[in-house]
Motif scaffolding. Structure first.
Motif, mmCIF file in Angstrom:
data_model
loop_
_atom_site.group_PDB
_atom_site.id
_atom_site.type_symbol
_atom_site.label_atom_id
_atom_site.label_comp_id
_atom_site.label_asym_id
_atom_site.label_seq_id
_atom_site.Cartn_x
_atom_site.Cartn_y
_atom_site.Cartn_z
ATOM 1 N N VAL A 271 1.031 -1.055 -0.141
ATOM 2 C CA VAL A 271 -0.003 0.234 -0.156
ATOM 3 C C VAL A 271 0.620 1.048 -0.114
ATOM 4 C CG1 VAL A 271 -1.861 1.220 1.284
ATOM 5 C CG2 VAL A 271 -2.060 -1.143 1.441
ATOM 6 N N SER A 272 1.808 1.667 1.203
ATOM 7 C CA SER A 272 2.563 2.603 0.264
ATOM 8 C C SER A 272 4.016 3.134 -0.022
ATOM 9 C CB SER A 272 3.545 2.471 2.063
ATOM 10 O OG SER A 272 2.990 2.385 3.202
ATOM 11 N N ALA A 273 3.911 1.810 -1.154
ATOM 12 C CA ALA A 273 4.817 2.153 -2.261
ATOM 13 C C ALA A 273 3.318 2.413 -3.296
ATOM 14 C CB ALA A 273 5.728 0.684 -2.374
ATOM 15 N N PRO B 218 1.956 12.489 1.567
ATOM 16 C CA PRO B 218 1.308 11.644 1.627
ATOM 17 C C PRO B 218 1.076 11.754 3.353
ATOM 18 C CG PRO B 218 3.840 10.246 2.044
ATOM 19 C CD PRO B 218 3.676 11.792 1.424
ATOM 20 N N GLY B 219 -0.377 11.067 3.560
ATOM 21 C CA GLY B 219 -0.730 11.513 5.021
ATOM 22 C C GLY B 219 -1.381 10.472 5.753
ATOM 23 N N PHE B 220 -1.965 10.694 6.467
ATOM 24 C CA PHE B 220 -3.037 9.363 7.155
ATOM 25 C C PHE B 220 -4.150 8.691 6.814
ATOM 26 C CE2 PHE B 220 -4.848 7.088 11.249
ATOM 27 C CZ PHE B 220 -3.107 6.613 11.820
ATOM 28 N N ILE B 221 -4.770 7.050 7.126
ATOM 29 C CA ILE B 221 -5.636 6.934 6.589
ATOM 30 C C ILE B 221 -7.377 7.447 5.916
ATOM 31 C CG2 ILE B 221 -6.728 5.063 6.703
ATOM 32 C CD1 ILE B 221 -5.027 2.865 7.547
ATOM 33 N N ILE C 28 -8.141 1.350 0.497
ATOM 34 C CA ILE C 28 -8.050 2.267 1.226
ATOM 35 C C ILE C 28 -7.798 3.077 0.748
ATOM 36 C CG2 ILE C 28 -5.532 2.405 3.473
ATOM 37 C CD1 ILE C 28 -5.445 -0.465 3.277
ATOM 38 N N PHE D 45 -6.203 7.630 1.908
ATOM 39 C CA PHE D 45 -5.365 8.749 2.834
ATOM 40 C C PHE D 45 -6.014 9.607 2.213
ATOM 41 C CE2 PHE D 45 -3.810 4.445 1.967
ATOM 42 C CZ PHE D 45 -2.935 3.902 3.476
ATOM 43 N N VAL E 103 -11.398 8.332 11.248
ATOM 44 C CA VAL E 103 -10.973 7.234 10.138
ATOM 45 C C VAL E 103 -12.602 6.926 9.913
ATOM 46 C CG1 VAL E 103 -9.841 5.211 9.751
ATOM 47 C CG2 VAL E 103 -8.626 7.740 11.312
ATOM 48 N N ILE F 280 -10.484 11.709 14.680
ATOM 49 C CA ILE F 280 -8.881 11.006 15.692
ATOM 50 C C ILE F 280 -9.076 12.261 15.970
ATOM 51 C CG2 ILE F 280 -8.303 9.422 13.869
ATOM 52 C CD1 ILE F 280 -7.239 10.676 12.065
ATOM 53 N N GLY G 249 -3.690 16.232 17.206
ATOM 54 C CA GLY G 249 -1.859 15.481 16.939
ATOM 55 C C GLY G 249 -1.813 14.280 16.025
ATOM 56 N N SER G 250 -0.486 14.033 16.209
ATOM 57 C CA SER G 250 -0.288 12.950 15.735
ATOM 58 C C SER G 250 0.954 12.170 16.121
ATOM 59 C CB SER G 250 0.199 12.687 13.891
ATOM 60 O OG SER G 250 1.110 12.827 13.575
ATOM 61 N N GLY G 251 0.811 10.865 16.740
ATOM 62 C CA GLY G 251 2.418 10.191 17.295
ATOM 63 C C GLY G 251 2.956 9.849 16.326
ATOM 64 N N SER G 252 4.010 8.842 17.343
ATOM 65 C CA SER G 252 4.381 8.059 15.551
ATOM 66 C C SER G 252 5.020 7.054 16.888
ATOM 67 C CB SER G 252 5.400 9.126 14.939
ATOM 68 O OG SER G 252 6.693 8.897 15.897
ATOM 69 N N GLU H 133 1.537 -3.167 6.246
ATOM 70 C CA GLU H 133 1.675 -4.159 5.345
ATOM 71 C C GLU H 133 2.739 -5.062 5.667
ATOM 72 O OE1 GLU H 133 1.697 -0.174 3.204
ATOM 73 O OE2 GLU H 133 3.477 -1.444 1.802
ATOM 74 N N TYR I 116 -1.464 3.024 11.027
ATOM 75 C CA TYR I 116 -0.792 2.864 9.708
ATOM 76 C C TYR I 116 0.843 2.756 9.845
ATOM 77 C CZ TYR I 116 0.223 2.635 5.112
ATOM 78 O OH TYR I 116 0.534 2.760 4.107
ATOM 79 N N VAL J 234 1.194 6.341 14.464
ATOM 80 C CA VAL J 234 -0.997 5.841 15.188
ATOM 81 C C VAL J 234 -1.172 7.386 15.400
ATOM 82 C CG1 VAL J 234 -1.744 5.189 17.335
ATOM 83 C CG2 VAL J 234 0.428 4.517 16.734
ATOM 84 N N ARG J 235 -2.339 7.558 15.152
ATOM 85 C CA ARG J 235 -3.231 8.328 15.549
ATOM 86 C C ARG J 235 -4.346 8.036 16.281
ATOM 87 N NH1 ARG J 235 -3.936 12.234 11.113
ATOM 88 N NH2 ARG J 235 -1.550 12.221 10.224
ATOM 89 N N PRO J 236 -3.649 8.771 18.022
ATOM 90 C CA PRO J 236 -4.977 8.407 19.014
ATOM 91 C C PRO J 236 -6.462 8.695 17.992
ATOM 92 C CG PRO J 236 -3.692 10.283 19.218
ATOM 93 C CD PRO J 236 -3.307 10.302 17.791
#
Lengths: 308, 308
Positions: free
Chosen positions: A204-206, A221-224, A238, A240, A288, A301, A304-307, B229, B290, B298-300
């Motif tokens: 999917v990412s590629a 590219p962002g989040f789902i 899916i 994005f 989402v 959601i 902000g976004s964690g990682s 993936e 994702y 991760v998005r909370p």
């Protein structure tokens, strides 16, 4: 073009796809004998004739040349083991299979796509092989797809066609946003759609990265944004949510999602998703989505976004 | 078993998979002639012999029976049109193809898997057909996969194998939770894993519903917990966080995700996801993940859920 080198010729012969047969008879002592052959062809309907080629060097040659008849068993796609058993020097090849006597007396194997129990019609000497021509005295067939052979390997096209037909297709789409406008690609009949690509083994990412790259630089590219299935097409989508640095693209144009624009989105699931995006854009809070092409649920959601 | 009814026999003959050839020669006036045939077989390597069957009723019979030779062209998987052209009453069949004279003089088509330009070796009368046996005078082959034919339809196994190999596989897994414990299924070597199923044409929701149903009643399908993936396996995974009404299942057991349990999760991506779940369970705040099997974001998500 090549000079007639036997090895090269054998490879060229191998380009012709064939089924796989086990040809059987009984030796003078009544013992069942058989060998794997793919040099079979049907010859005539009236009278009903088939032929199979047997190497003069085969230890079975004299038995088959002198027998009153033989049976040709067309192996089915699950019978590779039987093909191998009857192609290798195995002490008792018939021990490994379930078989019975055909109406004309030659062994007929269980589970084959078809069998032809034949009387000997004619023998034709042809180089290092003899062509056994048999007259079909009795036969039967079943709906089980046949085993195939091409270029030295088994092929099972019916099995692969079933696997292909049963596999879900995965699609990725990009909701590329710039200050509330969304990149839409014109289709046939004045319709509009998000950029979409089929996901292959690359993942999917590629697939998303390539899809975005086709539209120009400066798109992140962002989040789902949505995961939904189109039951009608058997596709899993899916989507994005991506950000553009400027509202330009090599294909398509950025548009505000007003009702006349939304009305041109041909895919109903995509249209529903973009209606949600238009509504969420107004309140500045994105979720989402998960569901199918007609219904589902949204989880908001955090901004902000964690990682990890 | 059947009496010898020609139509039934033809169907039984059709169970044997074949390639597709176009057999060509020149008529006494030098005009190229040809017909589609699948009753071809290689016969002998030394001398190099092939055979093909031709119906006595064919308008080409006398031309081929009297010609000094003929060529057999093994059609490649993209040449269905050529097969059809040479099987139908077309005024000039050669107008539709690119061809040249073979070294022995019979027309050889471009783009075939192989061709064999043959001198006439022997004719064998066999019922309503004549068997043309040719001695290969020149030949060539190419790596292009061959066109196949089985039960009255073309088959292209190499094409289907490529399509299968290029398609992403979609998997769904269920993170089934009961008061902080997670349902884990024992695998080989004392390993543990979440319940996982391959997604087919039925779609993700149906695959998830069936996966859950296998484990017992009282499990509610929940929202997406992770989309990742596995680049190594070429698989796309979608994981759902589901709630069990009680900590019982037909397979596997509910376990607290302490480090010794997590260490038994064989799939690293699944282990990372469950480590995140263990951490999120402690703070009571869940996100959607994702990424791929090694990294992602991760998005909370908000505790409540909207719906549409």
């Amino acid at each position: 073009m090549s000079a007639i080198d036997p090895r090269t010729l054998r490879n060229a012969f191998g380009t012709f796809m064939t089924g796989v047969t086990v040809v059987t008879t009984r030796d003078p002592e009544g013992k069942p004998v058989g060998f794997t052959a793919n040099s079979f062809t049907s010859v005539s309907l009236d009278p009903p004739l088939v032929l199979v080629c047997l190497a003069n060097s085969s230890r079975n040659r004299s038995v088959f040349a002198e027998a009153p008849g033989f049976a040709v068993n067309i192996l089915s796609e699950g019978q590779k083991d039987i093909s191998n058993t009857f192609a290798r020097p195995v002490e008792d090849r018939f021990e490994a299979v379930t078989w019975r006597d055909g109406p004309f007396g030659a062994p007929v194997l269980d589970g084959v796509s078809a069998w032809f129990d034949c009387s000997r019609h004619k023998l034709v000497e042809a180089g290092d092989h003899v062509i056994l021509i048999g007259k079909v005295e009795a036969f039967d067939d079943s709906p089980v797809p046949g085993l195939g052979y091409a270029r030295g390997a088994y092929v099972t096209p019916a099995m692969e066609a079933r696997a292909l037909a049963s596999q879900a297709e995965l699609m990725v789409s990009a909701l590329i946003e710039y200050q509330g406008e969304v990149l839409l690609i014109p289709g046939d009949d004045d319709s509009l759609a998000l950029p979409v690509a089929r996901v292959g083994k690359e993942g999917v990412s590629a697939a998303l990265a390539q899809l975005i790259a086709e539209h120009g630089a400066g798109i992140e590219p962002g989040f789902i944004y949505a995961v939904y299935e189109d039951d009608d097409a058997g596709c899993q989508h899916i989507s994005f949510l991506c950000q553009a640095a400027e509202p330009v693209s090599r294909h398509g144009t950025f548009k505000t999602l007003v009702p006349p624009v939304l009305a041109k989105i041909a895919d109903p699931a995509m249209r529903t998703m973009l209606e949600r995006f238009a509504a969420e854009s107004r309140i500045g809070n994105f979720g989402v989505y998960y569901g199918n092409q007609v219904s589902g649920k949204v989880r908001p959601i955090a901004a902000g976004s964690g990682s990890q």
